[in-house]
Enzyme design. Structure first.
Site, PDB file in Angstrom:
ATOM      1  N   LEU A  75      -3.671   0.520   5.218  1.00 33.57           N
ATOM      2  CA  LEU A  75      -2.725   0.924   4.167  1.00 33.57           C
ATOM      3  C   LEU A  75      -1.626   1.871   4.642  1.00 33.57           C
ATOM      4  O   LEU A  75      -1.216   2.770   3.901  1.00 33.57           O
ATOM      5  CB  LEU A  75      -3.478   1.541   2.992  1.00 33.57           C
ATOM      6  CG  LEU A  75      -4.266   0.538   2.145  1.00 33.57           C
ATOM      7  CD1 LEU A  75      -5.115   1.271   1.113  1.00 33.57           C
ATOM      8  CD2 LEU A  75      -3.325  -0.446   1.453  1.00 33.57           C
ATOM      9  N   CYS A 131     -10.336  -1.479  -2.220  1.00 30.71           N
ATOM     10  CA  CYS A 131     -10.377  -0.207  -1.494  1.00 30.71           C
ATOM     11  C   CYS A 131     -11.748   0.449  -1.626  1.00 30.71           C
ATOM     12  O   CYS A 131     -12.412   0.318  -2.645  1.00 30.71           O
ATOM     13  CB  CYS A 131      -9.342   0.760  -2.056  1.00 30.71           C
ATOM     14  SG  CYS A 131      -7.675   0.128  -2.002  1.00 30.71           S
TER      15      CYS A 131
HETATM   16  C1  LIG Z   1      -1.652  -7.758   7.676  1.00 29.80           C
HETATM   17  C2  LIG Z   1      -2.163  -7.839   6.277  1.00 29.80           C
HETATM   18  C3  LIG Z   1      -2.058  -6.743   5.432  1.00 29.80           C
HETATM   19  C4  LIG Z   1      -2.527  -6.798   4.122  1.00 29.80           C
HETATM   20  N1  LIG Z   1      -2.381  -5.727   3.291  1.00 29.80           N
HETATM   21  C5  LIG Z   1      -2.755  -5.819   1.988  1.00 29.80           C
HETATM   22  C6  LIG Z   1      -2.513  -4.746   1.079  1.00 29.80           C
HETATM   23  O1  LIG Z   1      -1.944  -3.730   1.441  1.00 29.80           O
HETATM   24  N2  LIG Z   1      -2.927  -4.887  -0.218  1.00 29.80           N
HETATM   25  C7  LIG Z   1      -3.549  -6.029  -0.654  1.00 29.80           C
HETATM   26  O2  LIG Z   1      -3.892  -6.110  -1.841  1.00 29.80           O
HETATM   27  N3  LIG Z   1      -3.761  -7.074   0.182  1.00 29.80           N
HETATM   28  C8  LIG Z   1      -3.389  -6.990   1.490  1.00 29.80           C
HETATM   29  N4  LIG Z   1      -3.591  -8.062   2.331  1.00 29.80           N
HETATM   30  C9  LIG Z   1      -4.235  -9.283   1.816  1.00 29.80           C
HETATM   31  C10 LIG Z   1      -3.202 -10.338   1.445  1.00 29.80           C
HETATM   32  O3  LIG Z   1      -2.374  -9.878   0.425  1.00 29.80           O
HETATM   33  C11 LIG Z   1      -3.890 -11.648   1.006  1.00 29.80           C
HETATM   34  O4  LIG Z   1      -4.732 -11.366  -0.112  1.00 29.80           O
HETATM   35  C12 LIG Z   1      -4.739 -12.260   2.104  1.00 29.80           C
HETATM   36  O5  LIG Z   1      -4.116 -12.083   3.353  1.00 29.80           O
HETATM   37  C13 LIG Z   1      -5.041 -13.744   1.885  1.00 29.80           C
HETATM   38  O6  LIG Z   1      -3.898 -14.552   1.924  1.00 29.80           O
HETATM   39  P1  LIG Z   1      -3.385 -15.300   3.283  1.00 29.80           P
HETATM   40  O7  LIG Z   1      -4.565 -16.010   3.864  1.00 29.80           O
HETATM   41  O8  LIG Z   1      -2.286 -16.211   2.825  1.00 29.80           O
HETATM   42  O9  LIG Z   1      -2.901 -14.230   4.197  1.00 29.80           O
HETATM   43  C14 LIG Z   1      -3.120  -7.999   3.652  1.00 29.80           C
HETATM   44  C15 LIG Z   1      -3.221  -9.102   4.505  1.00 29.80           C
HETATM   45  C16 LIG Z   1      -2.751  -9.046   5.797  1.00 29.80           C
HETATM   46  C17 LIG Z   1      -2.878 -10.261   6.665  1.00 29.80           C
END
Ligand SMILES: Cc1cc2nc3c(=O)[nH]c(=O)nc-3n(C[C@H](O)[C@H](O)[C@H](O)COP(=O)(O)O)c2cc1C
Ligand SMILES: Cc1cc2nc3c(=O)[nH]c(=O)nc-3n(C[C@H](O)[C@H](O)[C@H](O)COP(=O)(O)OP(=O)(O)OC[C@H]3O[C@@H](n4cnc5c(N)ncnc54)[C@H](O)[C@@H]3O)c2cc1C
Ligand SMILES: Cc1cc2nc3c(=O)[nH]c(=O)nc-3n(C[C@H](O)[C@H](O)[C@H](O)COP(=O)(O)OP(=O)(O)OC[C@H]3O[C@@H](n4cnc5c(N)ncnc54)[C@H](O)[C@@H]3O)c2cc1C
Ligand SMILES: Cc1cc2nc3c(=O)[nH]c(=O)nc-3n(C[C@H](O)[C@H](O)[C@H](O)COP(=O)(O)O)c2cc1C
Ligand code: FES
Ligand code: FES
Lengths: 306, 259, 306, 259
Positions: A75, A131
């Site tokens: 975060l 979290c």
């Molecule tokens: C590098 C990175 C940082 C992320 N940071 C957050 C975040 O700060 N808050 C959150 O709710 N989800 C966060 N996620 C989760 C993504 O929003 C998403 O739920 C998850 O990556 C699944 O989707 P995807 O497979 O298309 O990446 C993060 C994902 C990645 C890869």
């Protein structure tokens, strides 16, 4: 023949189209503005925000896994105040919804940031309940029904905005958690957040992520995400933003058929910074080809007996 | 905005058992030494993430990369043939800043020798004749011919190969810094070498510019995974900066090497 | 220099080496006997058995996903009696341990098969608690702490054999479940079973698996499996058989560093019928190179602060 | 035991926009028409599972496969060039059983025409002169030249291309079965066609032998995912048999097509 209207109504949050980008994968939009027209995206869920600035975790924060990646950024963000002062004005130049992803380690943290943002120019709050709860041994809020009820109802009380609750996939029964979020005032749900994962370097014998564990995202998790979106679809009435491994427009349609009203693209942005526009184009083509007038027509459209 | 798209492979040359030199057609771009391109290593979706590779040399109509075979991604890049296309994003990152530098010193180690070719070339182009270059290798050197076309002042160390200074390039660096005054040391090499170079330069009061490596996902500054700990002079705490955006070149005095 | 002894003791089940094969991926060994020497495997967990023969689910039973596959075979098997009469004699020709993977939809089913096999020539029973409990709305036994306690203790009471409990990854807190299995008499644990997954054909709008949902296996799930094995390692004292996406010897070592005493290879057999022998050779090389005298020396050997 | 290992690509020929013919060096094996090989479609770990492809033709020292581009796996196979190697397991499955057959009829549809080449060839080799072959296509036919070398009795249907029987091969089949008596119909084609052929043959009292397709994982009989519902004559219930092991050729009378 009726005309296709791409907009989707997420229970009060009206997106011009069902394509959003996932928190943490799109920064505050600045970097991608070089590659695509941000006006083409329905909404942007910004990098996870906390009340105070956070440095985040030490490196290494990422490791590639088979068709996925584990991240543990921790975060890192400039804090809600800098977001309000510097990032909202930037994002407001574009005709896209601003979804503020909010995070905390106590219910007070969550409420504090929700209050602060209720007075700011954002369109929706996305409550990230993955979290760790520091007052409860570090167990994620989103994994315990009681904590979910508590944090969602408290944030709902102070949040004067559209409220999305973002669900963790690392639970036994996501439908139950979804119902609790709905009952306690969520306007919409988004899922999935990352699966918890770990990888070890067999030569150094150290974890490949400094924080030991991290979140698994990318195509590898898509089958799990589709299943969980479908579970949640069967459990609640409120709209769903589906995500987890979307790489191409076909994946977007698959999420909508499973039960999503809109979709969110995360990891794929890293591989192809133009992916959002390509997905929008592909999905539009599918809607037109199949005589679909509104994306929400196909929500939950998967058919089977049982 | 950086270029995103396919570039044609003009040549793919075996340099040694581990390293190959991939030459792509140039696109219109102002490339700074120390910048990198992020490569999609196959036409299919696997491997998932792009691979960052530094620009080794820009020639008319050509961009050359020196790549070491490590895993699947670099293996796939080594299979490319003239006429194939490869999808890249670039140039990315800050690159070396040579502004105001009077007497530069160029240092490269291992595969980190590659980006220093273009560094030396750009320094020469901007009027630095006979730039001093220190190169370190574990085994037999590569790329010397390239440097010889740019400068006459090259010193080479190797841990194992005969006919060069035996040992580490850092030993050469100490000698050189003792013998003359430089106002900027530009470096790329393995983590341990960068750490040692930064310490040496700090001790001798010379500014070092380190091309750092960190695992990346987006390469364009959006995901924050490529963090580098930077503590600016006079500040009481460090910041986590993005290697792909604020870097990959960071001031050696400011990098906190803590593992 | 000490000599490497590959054998591992799983709390009473002595394997000649730490390589086993995962239930449902190796049939009863017959097919692979054409490709490898079954004497080279530490143990064979046979296709999931039920008291009575089962036809299994309709086709399609499989779909490939990014670096994984979803299957829903539905426990097709000839029933425990045919297993005892026809398959045990075949397997007994080889010097490898026979692990009977037992399944049921009621506690009585599980106990029935455990009793039957207690009188048969098998080396271990592997209690698969991922099966749906028909008396409890079809919720998997392994996802509810109370049901886990009940089924494990009941089976333990009647099972006169070494007892492995195979854990489901689809739970909020696997450490808790592991502890319950341990407290109720499990001699060892195996994990992970498959993650629940789903995929939809966007043209027909039908699920790509006839049973709608199925189990995700293969490299895609490895980061989740490593994390869960490590969780269980921290929670219990009894030995662990780690599995989930093992394709090469390096993966095997990674599981052991995470906390496994032995490993199990599943999906990889489909891609390379000789993979078990190759993994054995590679792991042996690693042990020798690193001066390791017994595989169990590296169990849980991952190091980090915290 | 089947062969597991690399075979050299001798030729890879474009047949039409969708179909290519891949020729591999033969290994020592007795291949029955209707058997298949399970292909690893790349050197890397992705795509994960193998792809089953029927043997289309065995010539001295060569095994030929006709492959339709569908997704990534077949696309990657289409990129193979002479001199490359490809990892296969095979031959697998039961193959057609021509034992005791006096008057066979060979029917192929779409990409299912391919395995019928070897079926026709083996029938000819075992003494069946001028085997009757019925072929059905959606567009322009392919592979006719191959059949012409084997037999003179070929009838062709196409849904769209000119100069052939307009429509489905099943119409030809009905005519042919009305005109003469056959004691075995050997068939490969799309699911709907197999279903129709099985029904027609059943109605006319001729035994059909269907080469069935089902998604596979292991291809060798261990995983049970490739199930085919078979109800044997006189039995009160069906069995789930393995397409890769008890099949891929099943008696048309016994297959339960229930979707
Ligand atoms: C590098 C990175 C940082 C992320 N940071 C957050 C975040 O700060 N808050 C959150 O709710 N989800 C966060 N996620 C989760 C993504 O929003 C998403 O739920 C998850 O990556 C699944 O989707 P995807 O497979 O298309 O990446 C993060 C994902 C990645 C890869
Ligand atoms: C700014 C920058 C410039 C670079 N320039 C060069 C260069 O000019 N020549 C060259 O040979 N190599 C260079 N590298 C290292 C190169 O990116 C890695 O060797 C490569 O990504 C390994 O990929 P792989 O698939 O072959 O190996 P794998 O080990 O299979 O890769 C697995 C994962 O780790 C990542 N990864 C592995 N090693 C590194 C690393 N050292 N740095 C960043 N990510 C890594 C990969 O991107 C991938 O996600 C550079 C790295 C960075 C960050
Ligand atoms: C016994 C048998 C013989 C076959 N013979 C031939 C042949 O001679 N020529 C030919 O062109 N095709 C043949 N097929 C079909 C061929 O296997 C599929 O078209 C191919 O697997 C598609 O792979 P892909 O990666 O290109 O497509 P994708 O659609 O990306 O494949 C995704 C997944 O589905 C599986 N799959 C997709 N379609 C099929 C299918 N129809 N049957 C089985 N699995 C499938 C793939 O194996 C893979 O796991 C045969 C199939 C079987 C079962
Ligand atoms: C086709 C198939 C069938 C399976 N059948 C069973 C079973 O009957 N009983 C069981 O406990 N696990 C079963 N499993 C799960 C595996 O034993 C193993 O736990 C899982 O596949 C993860 O390992 P892998 O990724 O190496 O395949 C099955 C898996 C597959 C792929
Ligand atoms: S790699 Fe994403 S911010 Fe640097
Ligand atoms: S594909 Fe595994 S049994 Fe047929």
């Amino acid at each position: 023949m009726n005309k296709l209207d791409l907009s989707v109504d997420l229970n009060g949050l009206l997106l011009k189209n069902p394509i959003t980008v996932a928190s943490g994968t799109f920064g505050f939009g600045r970097e991608y503005a070089d590659y695509i027209d941000l006006n083409n995206i329905g909404g942007i869920s910004v990098k996870g925000l906390t009340l105070l600035p956070r440095k985040g975790n030490p490196a290494p924060r990422v490791i590639e896994t088979p068709m996925g990646m584990i991240n543990s950024v921790g975060l890192q963000n400039p804090g809600v105040d800098v977001f309000v002062e510097e990032e909202i004005p930037f994002l407001r130049q574009f005709d896209t919804k601003i979804i503020a992803n909010i995070n905390g380690n106590t219910v007070e943290d969550y409420c504090g940031i929700a209050e602060r943002l209720s007075a700011a120019d954002v369109d929706s709050l996305e409550l990230n309940i993955s979290c760790p709860n520091v007052k409860n041994g570090g167990m994620a809020f989103g994994t315990d029904p009681k904590m979910v009820a508590h944090v969602v109802s408290e944030v709902r009380r102070v949040a004067k905005k559209h409220l999305i609750v973002k669900l963790s996939p690392n639970v036994t029964n996501i439908g139950e958690i979804a119902k609790i979020a709905e009952a306690n005032g969520a306007d919409a749900l988004s899922l999935i957040n990352t699966l918890t994962g770990m990888a070890i370097d067999i030569n150094t014998r150290k974890p490949l992520i400094a924080n030991v564990i991290g979140g698994l995202s990318g195509p590898a998790v898509k089958p799990v995400a589709i299943k969980l979106v479908h579970d949640v679809y069967k459990a609640v009435q409120i709209p769903i933003i589906g995500m987890g491994g979307i790489m191409k427009w076909e994946d977007g349609i698959e999420f909508m058929l499973a039960g999503a009203d809109a979709i969110s693209i995360g990891t794929a942005n890293f591989v192809n910074p133009k992916v959002t526009e390509e997905v929008l184009e592909g999905m539009t083509g599918y809607f037109n080809k199949n005589g679909i007038c509104s994306p929400q027509e196909i929500k939950g459209g998967v058919t089977y007996q049982k | 905005m950086s270029f995103v798209g396919n570039l044609e492979v003009l040549k793919n040359e075996v340099i040694n058992e581990e390293v190959f030199a991939l030459t792509l057609e140039a696109h219109e771009a102002d490339i700074k030494a120390g910048q990198f391109y992020n490569f999609k290593t196959s036409d299919i979706v696997y491997p998932l993430l792009r691979r960052p590779i530094s620009v080794a040399l820009v020639e008319d109509g050509k961009i050359i990369f020196y790549i070491q075979k490590k895993g699947t991604g670099t293996q796939l890049l080594s299979n490319l043939k003239a006429g194939d296309e490869v999808n890249v994003i670039g140039p990315l990152g800050n690159g070396f800043d040579f502004t105001g530098i009077k007497k530069p010193l160029v240092v490269g180690g291992g595969i980190g020798v590659a980006p220093m070719m273009e560094a030396a070339r750009q320094l020469k182009e901007s009027g630095h004749e006979a730039v001093k270059v220190l190169l370190g290798y574990r085994e037999e050197p590569y790329g010397i011919d390239v440097f010889e076309k740019i400068t006459s002042d090259i010193a080479i160390a190797s841990e194992r190969a005969e006919g060069y200074h035996k040992g580490y390039v850092t030993a050469l660096l100490e000698e050189v810094l003792d013998a003359a005054v430089y106002d900027g040391v530009f470096v790329c090499g393995p983590h341990v070498m960068l750490k040692a170079v930064a310490a040496i330069c700090k001790a001798k009061g010379v500014k070092s510019h380190l091309l750092m490596e960190e695992k990346m996902a987006c390469g364009i500054g959006a995901c924050l995974v490529c963090t580098c700990k930077i503590q600016k002079e006079g500040e009481s705490d460090f910041k986590n900066l993005r290697t792909c955006k604020e870097g990959p070149v960071f001031p050696g005095e400011e990098v906190l090497f803590d593992e």
